[in-house]
Design an enzyme around this catalytic site. Structure first.
Site, PDB file in Angstrom:
ATOM      1  N   LYS A 211       1.137   4.347  -2.709  1.00  0.00           N
ATOM      2  CA  LYS A 211       0.832   5.753  -2.418  1.00  0.00           C
ATOM      3  C   LYS A 211       2.063   6.643  -2.609  1.00  0.00           C
ATOM      4  O   LYS A 211       1.943   7.810  -2.962  1.00  0.00           O
ATOM      5  CB  LYS A 211       0.243   5.880  -1.008  1.00  0.00           C
ATOM      6  CG  LYS A 211      -1.149   5.244  -0.888  1.00  0.00           C
ATOM      7  CD  LYS A 211      -2.148   5.877  -1.854  1.00  0.00           C
ATOM      8  CE  LYS A 211      -3.557   5.344  -1.669  1.00  0.00           C
ATOM      9  NZ  LYS A 211      -4.531   6.014  -2.548  1.00  0.00           N
TER      10      LYS A 211
ATOM     11  N   TYR B  27       0.833  -1.204   0.000  1.00  0.00           N
ATOM     12  CA  TYR B  27       0.000   0.000   0.000  1.00  0.00           C
ATOM     13  C   TYR B  27       0.872   1.261   0.000  1.00  0.00           C
ATOM     14  O   TYR B  27       0.644   2.204  -0.755  1.00  0.00           O
ATOM     15  CB  TYR B  27      -0.922  -0.028   1.221  1.00  0.00           C
ATOM     16  CG  TYR B  27      -1.836   1.172   1.332  1.00  0.00           C
ATOM     17  CD1 TYR B  27      -2.899   1.334   0.441  1.00  0.00           C
ATOM     18  CD2 TYR B  27      -1.639   2.148   2.303  1.00  0.00           C
ATOM     19  CE1 TYR B  27      -3.741   2.433   0.529  1.00  0.00           C
ATOM     20  CE2 TYR B  27      -2.473   3.247   2.395  1.00  0.00           C
ATOM     21  CZ  TYR B  27      -3.526   3.385   1.508  1.00  0.00           C
ATOM     22  OH  TYR B  27      -4.353   4.474   1.587  1.00  0.00           O
TER      23      TYR B  27
HETATM   24  N1  LIG Z   1      -9.683   5.909   5.034  1.00  0.00           N
HETATM   25  C1  LIG Z   1      -8.405   6.171   5.278  1.00  0.00           C
HETATM   26  O1  LIG Z   1      -7.918   6.067   6.414  1.00  0.00           O
HETATM   27  C2  LIG Z   1      -7.494   6.652   4.169  1.00  0.00           C
HETATM   28  C3  LIG Z   1      -6.272   7.248   4.528  1.00  0.00           C
HETATM   29  C4  LIG Z   1      -5.417   7.698   3.508  1.00  0.00           C
HETATM   30  C5  LIG Z   1      -5.780   7.565   2.194  1.00  0.00           C
HETATM   31  N2  LIG Z   1      -6.981   6.981   1.870  1.00  0.00           N
HETATM   32  C6  LIG Z   1      -7.291   6.866   0.441  1.00  0.00           C
HETATM   33  O2  LIG Z   1      -8.533   7.524   0.206  1.00  0.00           O
HETATM   34  C7  LIG Z   1      -9.167   6.920  -0.918  1.00  0.00           C
HETATM   35  C8  LIG Z   1     -10.611   6.618  -0.547  1.00  0.00           C
HETATM   36  O3  LIG Z   1     -10.633   5.810   0.600  1.00  0.00           O
HETATM   37  P1  LIG Z   1     -11.926   5.651   1.532  1.00  0.00           P
HETATM   38  O4  LIG Z   1     -11.416   5.506   2.919  1.00  0.00           O
HETATM   39  O5  LIG Z   1     -12.926   6.683   1.212  1.00  0.00           O
HETATM   40  O6  LIG Z   1     -12.373   4.180   1.057  1.00  0.00           O
HETATM   41  P2  LIG Z   1     -13.815   3.512   0.771  1.00  0.00           P
HETATM   42  O7  LIG Z   1     -13.520   2.038   0.701  1.00  0.00           O
HETATM   43  O8  LIG Z   1     -14.835   4.031   1.720  1.00  0.00           O
HETATM   44  O9  LIG Z   1     -14.139   4.046  -0.689  1.00  0.00           O
HETATM   45  C9  LIG Z   1     -13.366   3.667  -1.814  1.00  0.00           C
HETATM   46  C10 LIG Z   1     -14.265   3.609  -3.040  1.00  0.00           C
HETATM   47  O10 LIG Z   1     -13.437   3.259  -4.151  1.00  0.00           O
HETATM   48  C11 LIG Z   1     -14.136   2.325  -4.944  1.00  0.00           C
HETATM   49  N3  LIG Z   1     -13.185   1.522  -5.718  1.00  0.00           N
HETATM   50  C12 LIG Z   1     -12.261   0.637  -5.233  1.00  0.00           C
HETATM   51  N4  LIG Z   1     -11.645   0.038  -6.253  1.00  0.00           N
HETATM   52  C13 LIG Z   1     -12.145   0.560  -7.403  1.00  0.00           C
HETATM   53  C14 LIG Z   1     -11.908   0.324  -8.773  1.00  0.00           C
HETATM   54  N5  LIG Z   1     -11.023  -0.606  -9.182  1.00  0.00           N
HETATM   55  N6  LIG Z   1     -12.603   1.047  -9.685  1.00  0.00           N
HETATM   56  C15 LIG Z   1     -13.530   1.955  -9.299  1.00  0.00           C
HETATM   57  N7  LIG Z   1     -13.823   2.200  -8.010  1.00  0.00           N
HETATM   58  C16 LIG Z   1     -13.135   1.505  -7.066  1.00  0.00           C
HETATM   59  C17 LIG Z   1     -14.910   1.469  -3.949  1.00  0.00           C
HETATM   60  O11 LIG Z   1     -16.007   0.797  -4.575  1.00  0.00           O
HETATM   61  C18 LIG Z   1     -15.350   2.524  -2.931  1.00  0.00           C
HETATM   62  O12 LIG Z   1     -16.623   3.072  -3.256  1.00  0.00           O
HETATM   63  C19 LIG Z   1      -8.321   5.697  -1.283  1.00  0.00           C
HETATM   64  O13 LIG Z   1      -7.477   6.029  -2.368  1.00  0.00           O
HETATM   65  C20 LIG Z   1      -7.505   5.444  -0.034  1.00  0.00           C
HETATM   66  O14 LIG Z   1      -6.274   4.814  -0.323  1.00  0.00           O
HETATM   67  C21 LIG Z   1      -7.839   6.532   2.832  1.00  0.00           C
END
Ligand SMILES: NC(=O)c1ccc[n+]([C@@H]2O[C@H](COP(=O)([O-])OP(=O)(O)OC[C@H]3O[C@@H](n4cnc5c(N)ncnc54)[C@H](O)[C@@H]3O)[C@@H](O)[C@H]2O)c1
Length: 254
Positions: free
Chosen positions: A155, A151
């Site tokens: 990133k 991961y």
């Molecule tokens: N939640 C955290 O702590 C956190 C921290 C840092 C970064 N992020 C990043 O933020 C972003 C969103 O995360 P989140 O926490 O809202 O997650 P989440 O799982 O709530 O939402 C992610 C969305 O992406 C969609 N998705 C996944 N794979 C896909 C694909 N191949 N094609 C199209 N859609 C796809 C999923 O269906 C989901 O609706 C991600 O890139 C994650 O790496 C999250």
């Protein structure tokens, strides 16, 4: 929002947000719509996408599907001005725990997915007078975290790609930035908590780990993404904006 008769910030602009059915992507799509944008919500599962967002079902690992979807969005909504590459998946483990298939699976979504979407959107972004791309990186790109090898590598690539894209497209009038969120209270983290032995204790531990004493909220990140995407941020490009409650920036005395 419009105040005193001024036009909303994103009035007349079309924004595309990936991963927009949940968490950070959904909060961002709704905030862009609230500030006047017409918003295409792209997700591999669009079941949870509410009005006034325009739902487009598409997996960012499917090159032909991405090209078709981006073309359809531009035709339906009248171009593309803003692209938020937010779709992402997680992975746990050290380099010894994940096989090559897992590496390729995560990089395909988190990194190549951004390249696919951006390449497909570029012809439309070039025609916009307010073109902006915002990628969702992570605190993992800035700080080494245990058991997050794949991961973190993905990133770190998002952060480096953001800077490279910013350089490639600045003279075409396209700004490219990223956000680097800390642990955010989204369905993703709720799923992680649900799999913990004691979810409540784990939630308290995660909150205590934050200098602010609470998890980042999806809306905190959405506000930062919308700032970077805004036509009012015309001099901001090639940067990473941390939204992590202070975690990457300083340490409190213990
Ligand atoms: N939640 C955290 O702590 C956190 C921290 C840092 C970064 N992020 C990043 O933020 C972003 C969103 O995360 P989140 O926490 O809202 O997650 P989440 O799982 O709530 O939402 C992610 C969305 O992406 C969609 N998705 C996944 N794979 C896909 C694909 N191949 N094609 C199209 N859609 C796809 C999923 O269906 C989901 O609706 C991600 O890139 C994650 O790496 C999250």
């Amino acid at each position: 929002m419009s105040e005193g008769g001024t036009r909303p910030e994103f009035d007349g602009l079309v924004a595309v947000v990936t991963g927009a059915a949940s968490g950070i992507g959904l909060a961002t799509a709704l905030e862009l719509a609230a500030r006047g944008a017409t918003v295409a919500a792209v997700d591999r599962d669009t079941a949870g996408v509410p009005e006034p967002l325009h739902a487009y079902e598409c997996d960012v690992t499917d090159s032909a599907g991405v090209a078709r979807t981006v073309e359809r969005i531009a035709a339906d909504l009248g171009g593309i001005d803003v692209l938020v590459n937010n779709a992402g998946i997680g992975a746990q483990g050290t380099v010894a725990d994940n096989d090559a298939d897992e590496w390729l699976r995560v990089l395909d979504v988190n990194v190549v997915g951004i390249a696919r979407m951006s390449a497909a959107a570029l012809p439309y972004l070039r025609r916009s007078g307010a073109a902006a791309v915002v990628n969702t990186a992570s605190i993992a790109a800035l700080v080494g975290l245990p058991r997050r090898a794949v991961y973190t590598a993905s990133k770190g690539a998002v952060l480096a790609l953001t800077r490279a894209m910013a350089a490639d497209h600045v003279r075409e009038g396209i700004r490219v930035n990223c956000v680097s969120p800390g642990t955010a209270n989204t369905p993703w983290v709720q799923r992680l908590l649900a799999s913990a032995e004691d979810p409540e204790a784990e939630a308290a531990r995660l909150a205590a780990r934050q200098p602010t004493g609470r998890l980042v909220e999806a809306d905190d990140v959405a506000q930062a993404i919308v700032y970077l995407a805004s036509p009012r941020s015309g001099s901001v490009t090639g940067t990473s904006l941390s939204v992590d409650g202070g975690m990457a920036g300083f340490q409190l005395p213990s």
